[in-house]
Design a protein around this motif. Structure first.
Motif, PDB file in Angstrom:
ATOM      1  N   ILE A 198       1.007  -1.340  -0.192  1.00 30.48           N
ATOM      2  CA  ILE A 198      -0.241   0.036   0.131  1.00 30.48           C
ATOM      3  C   ILE A 198       0.924   1.395   0.005  1.00 30.48           C
ATOM      4  O   ILE A 198       0.725   2.359  -0.930  1.00 30.48           O
ATOM      5  N   TYR A 199       1.682   1.234   0.836  1.00 32.85           N
ATOM      6  CA  TYR A 199       2.721   2.531   0.837  1.00 32.85           C
ATOM      7  C   TYR A 199       3.425   2.508  -0.112  1.00 32.85           C
ATOM      8  O   TYR A 199       3.950   3.711  -0.840  1.00 32.85           O
ATOM      9  N   LEU A 200       4.014   1.377  -0.783  1.00 30.88           N
ATOM     10  CA  LEU A 200       4.662   1.613  -2.238  1.00 30.88           C
ATOM     11  C   LEU A 200       3.753   2.358  -3.289  1.00 30.88           C
ATOM     12  O   LEU A 200       4.229   3.021  -4.354  1.00 30.88           O
ATOM     13  N   ALA A 201       2.426   1.790  -3.232  1.00 28.39           N
ATOM     14  CA  ALA A 201       1.629   2.479  -4.284  1.00 28.39           C
ATOM     15  C   ALA A 201       1.603   4.011  -4.276  1.00 28.39           C
ATOM     16  O   ALA A 201       1.428   4.815  -5.252  1.00 28.39           O
ATOM     17  N   GLY A 202       1.501   4.340  -2.768  1.00 29.21           N
ATOM     18  CA  GLY A 202       1.707   5.951  -2.714  1.00 29.21           C
ATOM     19  C   GLY A 202       2.850   6.677  -3.001  1.00 29.21           C
ATOM     20  O   GLY A 202       2.903   7.642  -3.447  1.00 29.21           O
ATOM     21  N   LEU A 203       4.113   5.963  -2.724  1.00 27.18           N
ATOM     22  CA  LEU A 203       5.319   6.197  -3.162  1.00 27.18           C
ATOM     23  C   LEU A 203       5.499   6.631  -4.565  1.00 27.18           C
ATOM     24  O   LEU A 203       6.223   7.382  -5.169  1.00 27.18           O
ATOM     25  N   GLN A 204       4.814   5.471  -5.552  1.00 21.02           N
ATOM     26  CA  GLN A 204       5.130   5.708  -6.800  1.00 21.02           C
ATOM     27  C   GLN A 204       4.447   6.825  -7.521  1.00 21.02           C
ATOM     28  O   GLN A 204       4.571   7.248  -8.529  1.00 21.02           O
ATOM     29  N   ALA A 205       3.411   7.480  -6.564  1.00 22.11           N
ATOM     30  CA  ALA A 205       2.802   8.461  -7.023  1.00 22.11           C
ATOM     31  C   ALA A 205       3.521   9.909  -7.038  1.00 22.11           C
ATOM     32  O   ALA A 205       3.090  11.082  -7.534  1.00 22.11           O
ATOM     33  N   ILE A 206       4.581   9.945  -6.329  1.00 20.43           N
ATOM     34  CA  ILE A 206       5.249  11.176  -6.004  1.00 20.43           C
ATOM     35  C   ILE A 206       6.162  11.204  -7.404  1.00 20.43           C
ATOM     36  O   ILE A 206       7.078  10.412  -7.875  1.00 20.43           O
ATOM     37  N   GLY A 207       6.042  12.585  -7.991  1.00 21.95           N
ATOM     38  CA  GLY A 207       6.788  12.812  -9.367  1.00 21.95           C
ATOM     39  C   GLY A 207       8.209  13.007  -9.003  1.00 21.95           C
ATOM     40  O   GLY A 207       8.723  13.136  -8.101  1.00 21.95           O
ATOM     41  N   THR A 208       8.985  12.501 -10.121  1.00 17.83           N
ATOM     42  CA  THR A 208      10.487  12.605  -9.965  1.00 17.83           C
ATOM     43  C   THR A 208      10.763  14.055  -9.907  1.00 17.83           C
ATOM     44  O   THR A 208      12.075  14.285  -9.478  1.00 17.83           O
ATOM     45  N   GLU A 209      10.192  14.980 -10.340  1.00 19.60           N
ATOM     46  CA  GLU A 209      10.397  16.513 -10.168  1.00 19.60           C
ATOM     47  C   GLU A 209      10.502  16.886  -8.684  1.00 19.60           C
ATOM     48  O   GLU A 209      11.163  17.889  -8.428  1.00 19.60           O
ATOM     49  N   VAL A 210       9.915  16.355  -7.858  1.00 21.23           N
ATOM     50  CA  VAL A 210       9.741  16.502  -6.488  1.00 21.23           C
ATOM     51  C   VAL A 210      11.242  16.144  -5.928  1.00 21.23           C
ATOM     52  O   VAL A 210      11.820  16.790  -5.307  1.00 21.23           O
ATOM     53  N   GLU A 212      14.045  15.703  -7.705  1.00 19.49           N
ATOM     54  CA  GLU A 212      14.922  16.791  -8.338  1.00 19.49           C
ATOM     55  C   GLU A 212      15.057  17.872  -7.625  1.00 19.49           C
ATOM     56  O   GLU A 212      16.179  18.429  -7.475  1.00 19.49           O
ATOM     57  N   ALA A 213      13.932  18.490  -7.194  1.00 16.70           N
ATOM     58  CA  ALA A 213      13.893  19.909  -6.593  1.00 16.70           C
ATOM     59  C   ALA A 213      14.656  19.761  -5.233  1.00 16.70           C
ATOM     60  O   ALA A 213      15.367  20.408  -4.801  1.00 16.70           O
ATOM     61  N   ASP A 215      16.968  17.523  -4.199  1.00 16.56           N
ATOM     62  CA  ASP A 215      18.529  17.441  -4.698  1.00 16.56           C
ATOM     63  C   ASP A 215      18.965  18.911  -4.777  1.00 16.56           C
ATOM     64  O   ASP A 215      20.194  19.086  -4.426  1.00 16.56           O
ATOM     65  N   LEU A 216      18.270  19.618  -5.611  1.00 13.11           N
ATOM     66  CA  LEU A 216      18.870  21.144  -5.988  1.00 13.11           C
ATOM     67  C   LEU A 216      18.774  21.666  -4.602  1.00 13.11           C
ATOM     68  O   LEU A 216      19.868  22.727  -4.491  1.00 13.11           O
ATOM     69  N   ASP A 217      17.994  21.538  -3.777  1.00 12.06           N
ATOM     70  CA  ASP A 217      18.038  22.297  -2.396  1.00 12.06           C
ATOM     71  C   ASP A 217      18.963  21.507  -1.434  1.00 12.06           C
ATOM     72  O   ASP A 217      19.067  22.222  -0.149  1.00 12.06           O
ATOM     73  N   GLY A 218      19.696  20.636  -1.698  1.00 11.56           N
ATOM     74  CA  GLY A 218      20.470  19.805  -0.797  1.00 11.56           C
ATOM     75  C   GLY A 218      19.559  19.188   0.241  1.00 11.56           C
ATOM     76  O   GLY A 218      20.351  18.891   1.367  1.00 11.56           O
ATOM     77  N   ILE A 219      18.676  18.586   0.274  1.00  7.40           N
ATOM     78  CA  ILE A 219      17.849  17.848   0.890  1.00  7.40           C
ATOM     79  C   ILE A 219      18.479  16.393   1.228  1.00  7.40           C
ATOM     80  O   ILE A 219      18.618  15.636   0.093  1.00  7.40           O
ATOM     81  N   LYS A 224      14.204  14.056   3.405  1.00  3.53           N
ATOM     82  CA  LYS A 224      13.283  13.624   2.140  1.00  3.53           C
ATOM     83  C   LYS A 224      12.023  12.811   2.788  1.00  3.53           C
ATOM     84  O   LYS A 224      10.927  12.903   2.486  1.00  3.53           O
ATOM     85  N   PHE A 225      12.542  11.737   3.777  1.00  3.56           N
ATOM     86  CA  PHE A 225      11.557  11.137   4.261  1.00  3.56           C
ATOM     87  C   PHE A 225      10.647  11.806   4.904  1.00  3.56           C
ATOM     88  O   PHE A 225       9.373  11.583   5.112  1.00  3.56           O
ATOM     89  N   PHE A 226      10.941  12.778   6.027  1.00  5.87           N
ATOM     90  CA  PHE A 226      10.023  13.354   6.633  1.00  5.87           C
ATOM     91  C   PHE A 226       9.390  14.606   6.288  1.00  5.87           C
ATOM     92  O   PHE A 226       8.444  14.865   6.401  1.00  5.87           O
ATOM     93  N   TYR A 227      10.082  15.228   5.158  1.00  4.06           N
ATOM     94  CA  TYR A 227       9.313  16.191   4.613  1.00  4.06           C
ATOM     95  C   TYR A 227       8.865  15.953   3.255  1.00  4.06           C
ATOM     96  O   TYR A 227       7.683  16.866   2.606  1.00  4.06           O
ATOM     97  N   ILE A 228       9.097  14.898   2.526  1.00  5.58           N
ATOM     98  CA  ILE A 228       8.357  14.523   1.163  1.00  5.58           C
ATOM     99  C   ILE A 228       7.599  13.228   1.297  1.00  5.58           C
ATOM    100  O   ILE A 228       6.533  13.105   0.982  1.00  5.58           O
ATOM    101  N   GLU A 229       8.268  12.105   1.553  1.00  3.69           N
ATOM    102  CA  GLU A 229       7.673  11.053   1.495  1.00  3.69           C
ATOM    103  C   GLU A 229       6.528  10.549   2.576  1.00  3.69           C
ATOM    104  O   GLU A 229       5.515  10.051   1.923  1.00  3.69           O
ATOM    105  N   LEU A 230       6.812  10.556   3.520  1.00  2.00           N
ATOM    106  CA  LEU A 230       6.097  10.699   4.725  1.00  2.00           C
ATOM    107  C   LEU A 230       4.639  11.548   4.595  1.00  2.00           C
ATOM    108  O   LEU A 230       3.670  10.929   4.685  1.00  2.00           O
ATOM    109  N   PRO A 231       4.799  12.750   4.583  1.00  2.00           N
ATOM    110  CA  PRO A 231       3.661  13.556   4.138  1.00  2.00           C
ATOM    111  C   PRO A 231       2.707  13.218   3.103  1.00  2.00           C
ATOM    112  O   PRO A 231       1.577  13.015   2.958  1.00  2.00           O
TER     113      PRO A 231
END
Length: 315
Positions: A198-210, A212-213, A215-219, A224-231
């Motif tokens: 179930i979690y993998l299905a949600g993670l696959q919906a996260i766009g690659t541009e997120v 990439e952005a 990585d550019l911000d040095g996160i 990434k886990f707490f500010y992108i993937e978990l939310p």
């Protein structure tokens, strides 16, 4: 205007509704009818046969003064806390698989997660019963081989628990004070295959541009886990939370197989579902058991409503 459109749509598509009638009939027969029948018998003194005596709300009054039934919710409360902790390994595993660069290895790990789902749950319970055996169980053998037994004995002497001894095998299912720790250990490493998917299905919906952005911000990975993937998988976590609460409140298979219908030594592992089973198939009080089941169902329904009503996911 909208009502006329709805009527036209129904008149146009009415043959399609016949396709759902068999499913609705099966749901009514095997889901709603048993609940209605249980509520009907809950107001009777009933032993499961033809004879029954109407008692009104007596079974419900008895339930709210039933010490064993009320105390079982304390165990359930601890199990809910345990299961909340056990949700984290599945989330972390899903994130690790999602971050694999190789699609091939992602596929391999998904297959490895699906294969154990083929094994019946009862087989898993018997395996755990063997692992927890005090004489030939794998858990005690591992503790002895690693020297952890002496550490546990030292801690026992210091805190005065009275459950770990040098020359006596650890009775995980035989010591009243070890019942709840055993319920916590059960299922280690606590990676739920269904939850990971179930979690993998949600993670696959996260766009690659997120990413990439980020990585550019040095996160970094942890950020990434707490500010992108978990939310962004909170919707899936919410679904797992609902299923977990329902399963924990209504489940009793592990306790029945491992601890018997009495909840183990001192009744320390007694949960509401097991007490309902005890009152019906051991004591023969089917009417009272129906009342307990209705109360438990109302509690589960109420918690589900609170979850849906007040726990919101904003993305």
């Amino acid at each position: 205007m909208s009502s006329s459109i709805v009527k036209k749509k129904i008149l146009r598509d009415w043959p399609l509704y016949f396709f759902i009638l068999p499913s609705l009939a099966l749901i009514f027969v095997f889901q709603y009818y048993p609940v209605a029948n249980g509520f009907y018998h809950s107001v009777f003194e009933w032993g499961g046969g033809e004879a029954k005596r109407f008692t009104g709300w007596e079974n419900y009054r008895r339930a709210f003064s039933d010490v064993t039934f009320l105390n079982s919710f304390k165990v359930i409360g601890l199990l809910l806390v345990f299961n909340l902790i056990k949700m984290w390994p599945s989330i972390i595993m899903a994130v690790l698989i999602h971050r694999l660069k190789s699609d091939r290895w992602q596929y391999v790990y998904r297959v490895l997660l699906v294969v154990p789902m083929i094994v019946p749950g009862l087989v898993g319970l018997f395996i755990w019963k063997f692992l927890l055996d005090p004489n030939i169980g794998g858990l005690n053998a591992l503790i002895e081989a690693t020297g952890l037994k002496s550490v546990l004995v030292s801690l026992d002497n210091f805190f005065g628990w009275g459950v770990f001894f040098t020359d006596i095998p650890i009775a995980w299912l035989g010591q009243p004070d070890l019942i709840l720790p055993t319920l916590f250990i059960w299922g280690f490493p606590w990676i739920g295959m269904f939850g990971v998917l179930i979690y993998l299905a949600g993670l696959q919906a996260i766009g690659t541009e997120v990413y990439e952005a980020a990585d550019l911000d040095g996160i970094g990975p942890i950020q990434k886990f707490f500010y992108i993937e978990l939310p962004l998988i909170l919707t899936q976590i919410r679904l797992s939370l609902i299923l977990m609460v329902m399963g924990t409140l209504g489940g009793f298979g592990f306790q029945l197989l491992m601890l018997n219908e009495g909840g183990g030594p001192g009744g320390r592992g007694m949960v509401p579902g097991l007490w309902i089973y005890n009152r019906s198939f051991v004591a023969g009080e089917f009417g009272y058991a129906c009342a307990l089941g209705i109360i438990l169902g109302v509690i589960i329904l109420g918690l589900t409503y609170i979850n849906n009503r007040y726990i919101r996911v904003d993305k």
